[in-house]
Design an enzyme around this catalytic site. Sequence first.
Site: not given
Lengths: 430, 430
Positions: B327-328, B259, B262, B420, B361
Site C-alpha cells: 500500500e505504502h 503502520q 494502526h 446491424h 496520510d
Amino acid sequence: MKIFYSSDDTFDANFDELLQRGKMDIEGVTSIVAGLLKEIQTQGNSAVKSQIAKFDRWEPANDEALLVSTEEMAKAYDAIDPDLRDALHLAYDRIESYHQKLMPKTWMDKEANGTILGQKVTAVDRAGLYIPGGKAAYPSSLLMNVIPAQVAGVNEIVVCTPTPDDEINELLLAACHLCKVTKVFKVGGASAIGAMAYGTETIPKVDVITGPGNIFVATAKKLVYGEVNIDMIAGPSEIGILADESAREDYIAIDLLSQAEHDEMASSILITTDGELANRVSDKVEEFLETLSREEIARKSIEERGAIIVTQDMDEAIELMNEIAPEHLEVITNDPMSLLDKIKHAGAIFLGENTPEPIGDYVAGPNHTLPTGGTAKFYSPLSVEHFLKKSSIISMSKEGIQEIGGACAMIANTEGLTAHEESVRIRLRD
Amino acid sequence: MKIFYSSDDTFDANFDELLQRGKMDIEGVTSIVAGLLKEIQTQGNSAVKSQIAKFDRWEPANDEALLVSTEEMAKAYDAIDPDLRDALHLAYDRIESYHQKLMPKTWMDKEANGTILGQKVTAVDRAGLYIPGGKAAYPSSLLMNVIPAQVAGVNEIVVCTPTPDDEINELLLAACHLCKVTKVFKVGGASAIGAMAYGTETIPKVDVITGPGNIFVATAKKLVYGEVNIDMIAGPSEIGILADESAREDYIAIDLLSQAEHDEMASSILITTDGELANRVSDKVEEFLETLSREEIARKSIEERGAIIVTQDMDEAIELMNEIAPEHLEVITNDPMSLLDKIKHAGAIFLGENTPEPIGDYVAGPNHTLPTGGTAKFYSPLSVEHFLKKSSIISMSKEGIQEIGGACAMIANTEGLTAHEESVRIRLRD
C-alpha cells in the site's frame, strides 16, 4: 411498438417499469457459481476439465488440449475473405488509434521548495479476456478487449472462450491471429473466470478480467472481484434514441432493431417530441421485422421491452433519457451537438443521422463494451484505464517537510497516532 | 523483528507467507451481511433504526434523529484549537490542489472527413462516503473522501458514520463543517452501505460508495458492487521500505511503527541490501516500541506480521517489493528517483528520507485511501476518477460513413447480425 405519452396520468408507473429493465437476479445462480469457482481454486486443471466435459460436452485429453494452437489461428486468418480481412484491419487500426488517445501519462510537478508530487501510471502485469463462444462468438468482442490491453502495455494477455462440442468459431481464430494473441484457452463460463482469477497449472492467474458473458459469467466476475479487478458487470444490450421532427423513421426503426436482434432481453427505447414520428417509427419497425434473419428474437425484444415515449419538449426528453442512462444513445435532431451538454448518463453517444449505433460496434474506434441497465450512471466504457493503475508519488524536500510537517504532526496527534507524529517530528528536529 | 535473508534455502516459503498477508476471509460474514442488506433494502429506515439499536446501542427517536445537525458541526468547528483548524485547512488546500491535477477533460477530435470522435467526462450525481466511527474516527478520512468527490463536481455528497452509544467524534464534526458537508447520517457498518446502495426514506440512494471500514463494511461493499460502484475492497494497512546503506535506522524504525500502530493486522516490511542496517533497525524498533501510546497493538503487529529481508542487491530488493505490491512504499536510498522506473506496484511511493509515510496520510496532497494486500497490482489510489464516468462520443459525417460503412456492414454480416448490417447499408444507399 408500445407508445407512451409523458402527459398521461399512468406515465410514471410505465416509466418506472422501463427503469427496471436489465436487472439481473444473480441470487439464484450465486451458490452454483460459487461452487464451480471453489472447485477450480482448489483442484485447478482437473476441475477445469471436468467442468468442460459437463458444460461443453467434450473431454480434453490432457492439459495441453486446453490451449488453442497458434497454427490453427494462422490457418483461419489465411482462409478468410481478403475483404473481410481488410475490414478487420481497418477496425483494428481505428480502435487502436482511439484508445491511444485515452492513455493517461505519468507526471510530476515540483513546488518552489523542491517538493515533488506526481502520479505514476503502470500497466497491470497480466490481463484475462473473456470472449463468449458458440453462437454468439463475435470476433469484434476480441478486438474490443485485446486492443485496450495492448495499448495499455499489458505484458501478458490471456483469452478464454468456450468451445461447445470442441468447436471453435473460425472468425474468432482469425481475429486472434490478427491481434497477435497467442494464449487462447478453450474454457468458458464460470470455469474460465475462476481459472483466470486463481490460476491453474496451465492458465495463469491474471490481475484484471474483462469481457462480456451470460449470467454465470457475470456472477463469477462479481464473486472474484477483489481477488482481481474486473471491468464491469454487464447485462443485456440496449439503445435509447432521442429524436425530433427532423428525424427519419426508417433510420430510427432499423437502429432500434439492431439492438433488439441481439437478445430477447435487449431494450430499445425511442423518446421523441413528435407524436407523428412515433407512429411512423412503430409502423416501420413492424415492416423491417419481417426482413430480419433474427426476426423471432428481435420481435420478442421489441414487444416485451421496446417502448416509444412522446414528450412535451426536448428538455423533458433528455431528462427522461438521463434517468434511463442507456448503454447506447443516439441523438437524431436538428442540431445534435447542441444537446451534448445536457446529456449526463450514457455509455456511448451517437450524434446525428449518419451515426448508426452499429458503426460503434465495429469500426468507429471507441469501445463497444459499455455499461448497461442504467449503470452508465457510474461505470465507463471499457478502456485502457481498466488495464492500468496509478501510484501516487511524493518526494518531500528538507525545506518542504519543515513547512508542512508541523501541521501533519498536529493532526496525527489529535488522531492519537503517536508513531505517525514522531515519524514527522524526528525529521523536523534534524 | 524477524530478519530473513534472500540467499537462505528457506526464504521462498517465508516470502510466500508474507504475500498472503492481509487476505480477508469474508466467507464467514457474507451471509450475516447479506441478511442485514436485505433488511435495509426491503424495510428502509425501520431496519436502519433497529440495526443501530442492535449494533450501536442507541435508539433513534425518529427518522430525523439519523441526521447530524449542521449546528453541531459548526459548534465543533468553532471549539477546536485554532492551530489545529489551520492545520486542517492546510491539508484541505493541498489535497484539493493535488486532486485538481488529476481531473480528466472532455475532448473531441475531428477527422479530415468531418467525423468527430471524443470522450465526455461527467461526475456521478450522488456519492456516499463511509467514515469509520468510534475509536478509529479519523477526520483525515473525511477530507480524503470528500475532497475528490467535490473536485469531481459531484452534486450531492452523503456521509455515513457509526455513532456507538450515540456519541460522535468532535473532530469529525469539525472536519464536516470545514468541508461544507451537510448530509451526515449516524449509521455505520453494513447498515450504512445498504442504506446508501438502495436508498431509504431519508438516506438517498447514491451511485458510488467509497471509504474504509472493517470486514463487515468491506463485505457489504462487495455485495452491493454492481448496484452501485465502489472504490475498492481494502484490508489492513501496510508499509514496505526499500533501503540501502545510506539510510538511517531511526527513520526506518519509526516509519515501520507508524503502520504497525494502526492495527494488529498491519504489515511493516523492510527490504534492504545492508545486513548491518537490518540489525540496527530491529534494535531501534524495540527501543521506540516502548514509547508509543499504542504500544500493545504495534508490538503485536511487528511480531506477527513485521519482517526485514536482506537481499544481495537492489534489483532483487525491488523485484521482491513488486511482488509484495505494498500500500505504502518508502524508498530511502542514495538516489531514490533513479529507482522509480523499476517500481511497478505500490499504492503510493514516498521518495527519500525526508518523506515519511504519515506526511501522505494528512497533508502532502495525494490520497491516503490506497489499495492494500497486494491489490496495488490492479487498483489505484482513491481519486476524482472514482466519482466520474466517461461517455464515448461518435459523430460520423456523411463522407465518414461512406468511407468506413462498408467494412462495418461486412463484419456485421459475418457475425450474423442483419439489422446491424442494414442500419449501415440504409445510410450508404442515401
